[in-house]
Write a protein that holds these residues in place. Structure first.
Motif, PDB file in Angstrom:
ATOM      1  N   GLN A 104       0.805  -1.209   0.000  1.00 25.97           N
ATOM      2  CA  GLN A 104       0.000   0.000   0.000  1.00 25.97           C
ATOM      3  C   GLN A 104       0.845   1.270   0.000  1.00 25.97           C
ATOM      4  O   GLN A 104       0.340   2.332  -0.278  1.00 25.97           O
ATOM      5  CB  GLN A 104      -0.993   0.026   1.171  1.00 25.97           C
ATOM      6  N   ALA A 105       2.122   1.180   0.317  1.00 25.39           N
ATOM      7  CA  ALA A 105       2.992   2.346   0.354  1.00 25.39           C
ATOM      8  C   ALA A 105       3.742   2.449  -0.968  1.00 25.39           C
ATOM      9  O   ALA A 105       4.780   1.843  -1.143  1.00 25.39           O
ATOM     10  CB  ALA A 105       3.952   2.253   1.522  1.00 25.39           C
ATOM     11  N   HIS A 106       3.190   3.200  -1.915  1.00 27.89           N
ATOM     12  CA  HIS A 106       3.854   3.373  -3.191  1.00 27.89           C
ATOM     13  C   HIS A 106       3.625   4.783  -3.708  1.00 27.89           C
ATOM     14  O   HIS A 106       2.609   5.402  -3.425  1.00 27.89           O
ATOM     15  CB  HIS A 106       3.356   2.348  -4.209  1.00 27.89           C
ATOM     16  N   THR A 107       4.607   5.276  -4.430  1.00 28.12           N
ATOM     17  CA  THR A 107       4.510   6.586  -5.047  1.00 28.12           C
ATOM     18  C   THR A 107       3.811   6.426  -6.394  1.00 28.12           C
ATOM     19  O   THR A 107       4.075   5.478  -7.115  1.00 28.12           O
ATOM     20  CB  THR A 107       5.918   7.173  -5.245  1.00 28.12           C
ATOM     21  N   VAL A 108       2.924   7.349  -6.704  1.00 26.85           N
ATOM     22  CA  VAL A 108       2.203   7.329  -7.977  1.00 26.85           C
ATOM     23  C   VAL A 108       2.631   8.564  -8.769  1.00 26.85           C
ATOM     24  O   VAL A 108       2.506   9.684  -8.275  1.00 26.85           O
ATOM     25  CB  VAL A 108       0.677   7.352  -7.761  1.00 26.85           C
ATOM     26  N   SER A 109       3.152   8.351  -9.975  1.00 30.43           N
ATOM     27  CA  SER A 109       3.584   9.457 -10.828  1.00 30.43           C
ATOM     28  C   SER A 109       2.907   9.365 -12.185  1.00 30.43           C
ATOM     29  O   SER A 109       2.684   8.271 -12.706  1.00 30.43           O
ATOM     30  CB  SER A 109       5.100   9.408 -11.043  1.00 30.43           C
ATOM     31  N   VAL A 110       2.604  10.521 -12.740  1.00 31.65           N
ATOM     32  CA  VAL A 110       2.010  10.593 -14.069  1.00 31.65           C
ATOM     33  C   VAL A 110       2.434  11.928 -14.687  1.00 31.65           C
ATOM     34  O   VAL A 110       2.539  12.933 -13.990  1.00 31.65           O
ATOM     35  CB  VAL A 110       0.469  10.440 -14.003  1.00 31.65           C
ATOM     36  N   GLY A 111       2.745  11.915 -15.979  1.00 34.03           N
ATOM     37  CA  GLY A 111       3.163  13.153 -16.633  1.00 34.03           C
ATOM     38  C   GLY A 111       3.730  12.908 -18.006  1.00 34.03           C
ATOM     39  O   GLY A 111       3.591  11.827 -18.581  1.00 34.03           O
ATOM     40  N   ASN A 112       4.394  13.939 -18.532  1.00 27.51           N
ATOM     41  CA  ASN A 112       4.988  13.880 -19.861  1.00 27.51           C
ATOM     42  C   ASN A 112       6.048  14.976 -19.967  1.00 27.51           C
ATOM     43  O   ASN A 112       6.528  15.459 -18.941  1.00 27.51           O
ATOM     44  CB  ASN A 112       3.901  14.014 -20.939  1.00 27.51           C
ATOM     45  N   ALA A 113       6.371  15.389 -21.196  1.00 33.76           N
ATOM     46  CA  ALA A 113       7.408  16.405 -21.390  1.00 33.76           C
ATOM     47  C   ALA A 113       7.051  17.747 -20.763  1.00 33.76           C
ATOM     48  O   ALA A 113       7.927  18.548 -20.437  1.00 33.76           O
ATOM     49  CB  ALA A 113       7.682  16.580 -22.888  1.00 33.76           C
ATOM     50  N   TRP A 114       5.768  18.022 -20.557  1.00 38.76           N
ATOM     51  CA  TRP A 114       5.341  19.298 -19.977  1.00 38.76           C
ATOM     52  C   TRP A 114       5.554  19.348 -18.470  1.00 38.76           C
ATOM     53  O   TRP A 114       5.642  20.423 -17.881  1.00 38.76           O
ATOM     54  CB  TRP A 114       3.870  19.562 -20.298  1.00 38.76           C
ATOM     55  N   GLY A 115       5.580  18.205 -17.804  1.00 33.12           N
ATOM     56  CA  GLY A 115       5.753  18.177 -16.358  1.00 33.12           C
ATOM     57  C   GLY A 115       5.207  16.884 -15.796  1.00 33.12           C
ATOM     58  O   GLY A 115       4.976  15.923 -16.535  1.00 33.12           O
ATOM     59  N   TYR A 116       4.987  16.880 -14.485  1.00 32.49           N
ATOM     60  CA  TYR A 116       4.458  15.662 -13.879  1.00 32.49           C
ATOM     61  C   TYR A 116       3.782  15.959 -12.548  1.00 32.49           C
ATOM     62  O   TYR A 116       4.002  17.005 -11.935  1.00 32.49           O
ATOM     63  CB  TYR A 116       5.553  14.613 -13.693  1.00 32.49           C
TER      64      TYR A 116
END
Length: 117
Positions: free
Chosen positions: A27-39
């Motif tokens: 349950q302890a996880h980092t969630v990242s989402v993004g692209n060249a513009w940022g995240y």
């Protein structure tokens, strides 16, 4: 010689990080989402959001994250107005998802798919 030692050290560090990550609770996880513009990145306990701009400047272009909560509420968190900066925002509990959005100058809004928290 120095380059060889550095690569060996990097490999050892990477192996240690992977071992630690695999031993951590699911349950302890980092969630990242993004692209060249940022995240947008939710911290491992989902109590904070890091929203970062890599390209463009406000108001000509816009970058933000949308966070979804268990109550169904969606909340927008704006990125800094200039590139290469991040904001860290405290979040209420019950985060269920995050998506990253951007609007280049003269275009419509674009968003990534939702990532579950």
């Amino acid at each position: 010689m120095h380059r060889t030692i550095t690569r060996t050290a990097q490999a050892a560090i990477a192996a240690g990080v992977m071992t630690f990550a695999m031993a951590s609770p699911a349950q302890a996880h980092t969630v990242s989402v993004g692209n060249a513009w940022g995240y947008a990145q939710l911290t491992s306990n989902h109590a904070q959001l890091n929203i970062c701009r890599i390209l463009g400047r406000y108001p000509a272009s816009d970058v933000w994250a949308t966070v979804r909560f268990g109550t169904g509420v969606l909340r927008r968190y704006d990125a800094p107005p200039v590139p290469s900066l991040c904001y860290q925002r405290d979040l209420p509990s019950n985060v269920t998802g995050v998506r990253f959005c951007w609007r280049p100058s003269g275009t419509d809004n674009n968003c990534t798919a939702w990532r579950a928290a």
